[in-house]
Scaffold this motif. Sequence first.
Motif, PDB file in Angstrom:
ATOM      1  N   ILE A  94       0.483  -1.161  -0.035  1.00 60.88           N
ATOM      2  CA  ILE A  94      -0.133  -0.205  -0.230  1.00 60.88           C
ATOM      3  C   ILE A  94       0.734   1.466   0.140  1.00 60.88           C
ATOM      4  CG2 ILE A  94      -1.695   1.584   1.353  1.00 60.88           C
ATOM      5  CD1 ILE A  94      -2.477  -1.208   1.858  1.00 60.88           C
ATOM      6  N   LEU A  95       2.021   1.393   0.823  1.00 63.19           N
ATOM      7  CA  LEU A  95       2.899   2.417   0.831  1.00 63.19           C
ATOM      8  C   LEU A  95       3.665   2.686  -0.311  1.00 63.19           C
ATOM      9  CD1 LEU A  95       4.858   1.835   3.997  1.00 63.19           C
ATOM     10  CD2 LEU A  95       3.112   3.577   4.066  1.00 63.19           C
ATOM     11  N   ASN A  96       3.816   1.515  -1.528  1.00 68.98           N
ATOM     12  CA  ASN A  96       4.529   1.807  -2.354  1.00 68.98           C
ATOM     13  C   ASN A  96       4.008   2.017  -3.640  1.00 68.98           C
ATOM     14  OD1 ASN A  96       7.401   1.200  -1.171  1.00 68.98           O
ATOM     15  ND2 ASN A  96       6.712  -1.243  -1.340  1.00 68.98           N
ATOM     16  N   SER A  97       2.673   1.336  -3.753  1.00 68.45           N
ATOM     17  CA  SER A  97       1.579   1.825  -4.395  1.00 68.45           C
ATOM     18  C   SER A  97       1.064   3.353  -4.368  1.00 68.45           C
ATOM     19  CB  SER A  97       0.361   0.467  -4.759  1.00 68.45           C
ATOM     20  OG  SER A  97      -0.304   0.807  -3.002  1.00 68.45           O
ATOM     21  N   SER A  98       1.005   3.505  -2.743  1.00 70.88           N
ATOM     22  CA  SER A  98       0.076   4.768  -3.230  1.00 70.88           C
ATOM     23  C   SER A  98       1.060   6.334  -2.739  1.00 70.88           C
ATOM     24  CB  SER A  98      -0.181   5.043  -1.640  1.00 70.88           C
ATOM     25  OG  SER A  98      -1.515   4.041  -1.844  1.00 70.88           O
ATOM     26  N   LYS A  99       2.186   5.465  -3.093  1.00 70.47           N
ATOM     27  CA  LYS A  99       4.015   6.863  -2.614  1.00 70.47           C
ATOM     28  C   LYS A  99       3.877   6.980  -2.208  1.00 70.47           C
ATOM     29  CE  LYS A  99       4.317   6.956  -8.093  1.00 70.47           C
ATOM     30  NZ  LYS A  99       4.373   7.524  -9.065  1.00 70.47           N
TER      31      LYS A  99
ATOM     32  N   THR B  38      -5.861   2.028  11.933  1.00 70.88           N
ATOM     33  CA  THR B  38      -7.145   2.478  13.113  1.00 70.88           C
ATOM     34  C   THR B  38      -8.142   1.386  13.562  1.00 70.88           C
ATOM     35  OG1 THR B  38      -8.596   2.282  10.538  1.00 70.88           O
ATOM     36  CG2 THR B  38      -7.240   4.036  11.438  1.00 70.88           C
ATOM     37  N   ASP B  39      -8.928   1.571  14.197  1.00 70.75           N
ATOM     38  CA  ASP B  39      -9.848  -0.159  14.709  1.00 70.75           C
ATOM     39  C   ASP B  39     -10.890   0.687  14.848  1.00 70.75           C
ATOM     40  OD1 ASP B  39     -10.913  -2.009  15.881  1.00 70.75           O
ATOM     41  OD2 ASP B  39      -9.923  -1.481  17.939  1.00 70.75           O
ATOM     42  N   ALA B  40     -12.169   0.583  14.075  1.00 69.61           N
ATOM     43  CA  ALA B  40     -13.605   1.056  13.912  1.00 69.61           C
ATOM     44  C   ALA B  40     -13.150   2.366  13.802  1.00 69.61           C
ATOM     45  CB  ALA B  40     -14.156   0.621  15.269  1.00 69.61           C
ATOM     46  N   GLY B  41     -12.215   2.986  12.474  1.00 69.72           N
ATOM     47  CA  GLY B  41     -11.888   4.441  12.163  1.00 69.72           C
ATOM     48  C   GLY B  41     -11.077   5.355  13.186  1.00 69.72           C
ATOM     49  N   LYS B  42     -11.145   5.243  14.748  1.00 67.00           N
ATOM     50  CA  LYS B  42     -10.655   5.239  15.333  1.00 67.00           C
ATOM     51  C   LYS B  42      -8.771   5.325  15.803  1.00 67.00           C
ATOM     52  CE  LYS B  42     -13.996   5.818  18.780  1.00 67.00           C
ATOM     53  NZ  LYS B  42     -14.448   6.096  20.181  1.00 67.00           N
ATOM     54  N   PRO B  43      -7.827   6.049  14.978  1.00 73.00           N
ATOM     55  CA  PRO B  43      -6.375   6.252  15.081  1.00 73.00           C
ATOM     56  C   PRO B  43      -5.651   5.507  16.114  1.00 73.00           C
ATOM     57  CG  PRO B  43      -6.858   8.452  15.513  1.00 73.00           C
ATOM     58  CD  PRO B  43      -8.272   7.779  15.518  1.00 73.00           C
ATOM     59  N   VAL B  44      -5.152   3.808  16.305  1.00 70.40           N
ATOM     60  CA  VAL B  44      -4.673   3.427  17.030  1.00 70.40           C
ATOM     61  C   VAL B  44      -3.147   3.159  16.936  1.00 70.40           C
ATOM     62  CG1 VAL B  44      -6.541   2.374  18.045  1.00 70.40           C
ATOM     63  CG2 VAL B  44      -5.434   0.994  15.976  1.00 70.40           C
ATOM     64  N   GLY B  45      -2.340   3.928  15.971  1.00 74.82           N
ATOM     65  CA  GLY B  45      -1.486   3.542  15.739  1.00 74.82           C
ATOM     66  C   GLY B  45      -0.936   3.982  14.223  1.00 74.82           C
ATOM     67  N   ILE B  46       0.814   4.130  14.303  1.00 72.31           N
ATOM     68  CA  ILE B  46       1.059   4.963  12.981  1.00 72.31           C
ATOM     69  C   ILE B  46       2.190   3.765  12.653  1.00 72.31           C
ATOM     70  CG2 ILE B  46       2.144   6.264  14.171  1.00 72.31           C
ATOM     71  CD1 ILE B  46       2.501   8.752  11.912  1.00 72.31           C
ATOM     72  N   VAL B  47       2.885   3.630  11.205  1.00 70.04           N
ATOM     73  CA  VAL B  47       3.604   2.665  10.192  1.00 70.04           C
ATOM     74  C   VAL B  47       4.446   3.370   9.747  1.00 70.04           C
ATOM     75  CG1 VAL B  47       3.280   0.505  11.283  1.00 70.04           C
ATOM     76  CG2 VAL B  47       2.162   1.600   8.918  1.00 70.04           C
ATOM     77  N   HIS B  48       5.524   3.328  10.005  1.00 70.76           N
ATOM     78  CA  HIS B  48       6.659   4.243   8.759  1.00 70.76           C
ATOM     79  C   HIS B  48       7.307   3.601   7.469  1.00 70.76           C
ATOM     80  CE1 HIS B  48       9.786   7.085   7.450  1.00 70.76           C
ATOM     81  NE2 HIS B  48       8.847   7.998   7.397  1.00 70.76           N
ATOM     82  N   LEU B  49       7.755   3.765   6.714  1.00 70.34           N
ATOM     83  CA  LEU B  49       8.514   2.714   5.462  1.00 70.34           C
ATOM     84  C   LEU B  49       9.658   2.393   5.916  1.00 70.34           C
ATOM     85  CD1 LEU B  49       8.830   1.959   2.798  1.00 70.34           C
ATOM     86  CD2 LEU B  49      10.167   4.147   2.504  1.00 70.34           C
ATOM     87  N   HIS B  50      10.491   3.162   7.530  1.00 71.05           N
ATOM     88  CA  HIS B  50      11.240   2.776   7.766  1.00 71.05           C
ATOM     89  C   HIS B  50      11.135   2.153   9.039  1.00 71.05           C
ATOM     90  CE1 HIS B  50      13.580   7.288   7.425  1.00 71.05           C
ATOM     91  NE2 HIS B  50      13.251   6.731   6.167  1.00 71.05           N
ATOM     92  N   ASP B  51      10.011   1.685   9.383  1.00 79.61           N
ATOM     93  CA  ASP B  51       9.532   0.501  10.710  1.00 79.61           C
ATOM     94  C   ASP B  51       9.490  -1.073   9.760  1.00 79.61           C
ATOM     95  OD1 ASP B  51       8.787   2.382  12.685  1.00 79.61           O
ATOM     96  OD2 ASP B  51       7.337   3.010  11.816  1.00 79.61           O
ATOM     97  N   PHE B  52       9.024  -0.512   8.351  1.00 78.97           N
ATOM     98  CA  PHE B  52       9.063  -2.124   7.700  1.00 78.97           C
ATOM     99  C   PHE B  52      10.646  -2.156   7.111  1.00 78.97           C
ATOM    100  CE2 PHE B  52       5.052  -0.695   7.022  1.00 78.97           C
ATOM    101  CZ  PHE B  52       4.442  -1.000   7.732  1.00 78.97           C
ATOM    102  N   LEU B  53      11.673  -1.722   6.811  1.00 79.88           N
ATOM    103  CA  LEU B  53      13.255  -1.303   6.402  1.00 79.88           C
ATOM    104  C   LEU B  53      13.358  -2.340   7.654  1.00 79.88           C
ATOM    105  CD1 LEU B  53      13.728   1.673   5.074  1.00 79.88           C
ATOM    106  CD2 LEU B  53      13.322  -0.370   3.700  1.00 79.88           C
ATOM    107  N   ARG B  54      13.159  -1.644   8.625  1.00 83.08           N
ATOM    108  CA  ARG B  54      13.706  -2.003   9.955  1.00 83.08           C
ATOM    109  C   ARG B  54      13.937  -3.579  10.666  1.00 83.08           C
ATOM    110  NH1 ARG B  54      13.652   3.174  11.956  1.00 83.08           N
ATOM    111  NH2 ARG B  54      11.090   2.597  12.627  1.00 83.08           N
TER     112      ARG B  54
END
Length: 337
Positions: A305-310, A317-333
């Motif tokens: 999703i990150l790559n295709s959306s650039k 989210t969980d039921a529309g509410k934000p519960v976290g955030i992920v960054h491209l660097h997290d996937f690299l690590r």
Amino acid sequence: MANPNPLMAKSSGTDPADAAVQSALRTLDAEAGGIAALSAALQSDLRAPFTAAAELIRNAKGRLIVTGLGKSGHIGRKIAATFASTGTPAFFVHAAEASHGDLGMITAEDVILALSWSGEQPEMKNLISYAARFRISVIAMTAERESSLSKAADVALTLPKAREACPHNLAPTTSSLMMLALGDTLAIALLEGRGFTSVDFSVLHPGGKLGAMLKYTRDLMHAGDAVPLKPLGTKMSDALVEMTSKGFGCVGIVDARGHIVGIVTDGDLRRHMGPDLMAATVDEVMTKNPKTIDGDVLAGEALEILNSSKITTLIVTDAGKPVGIVHLHDFLRAGVA
């Protein structure tokens, strides 16, 4: 003796690079022909025995024992590994070693898949006799319908004849690929028949890049106070402080119910750059309806999703509410990318 000097090859009008590529193309053509013949056989003579073999393996109370010698043995090891990694308990037993104690690895509840292009290796005889003695089902994979192995087997998967890629029609090349392909078709047919999912796959592949891709997004996300969030109506000066302090290059915007409704990114700042930016509200600057992701999505899918959306970040989210955030660097690590 051939002259290894490349200058001599050029002077004779032969381009070594072109010769190598032409050889490679001939090999691929020959092997593609073998796969095409196998596909045609599965739609005719091989159809019924293939179905019977899949049923034998599916209904076995024990494991699948794959056996073979030489190149067939090497292919057998890979086939056993593919079965084991896709939900069918399996392992490889060398046909020669079986006569020296390894028969003890095979139980009456197992099914044997024996690979032999000719079906006449003498080393198979003790293994076949053992199978008959304890009534262990045998599936033969061979090119000879009338071979000793085929006749002794409960199910015979007879591979169609095809020319080896070797110019002398000797070195097992096309034949090895056909065996491997037929093993793959059995493994995938059983995988699909069992409803084996990516979640099941992740249990069997916890290590390496594949294991990392099969982690869940929730395993990689930053949660709690680490998530940059501000409510609608916030001034951009305050939103910028939140963006800077959290270090993700963005801030999620939530409504009065706590649902994510927008996001302000570095790109939004550049697009709205001007003397009045800091006095504006996030409502005027944010990108509405930002891309979000559920925590139960696999890391590999999230990366796609990150790559295709650039983009470089996703709000989880969980039921529309934000519960976290992920960054491209997290996937690299984590080794996903």
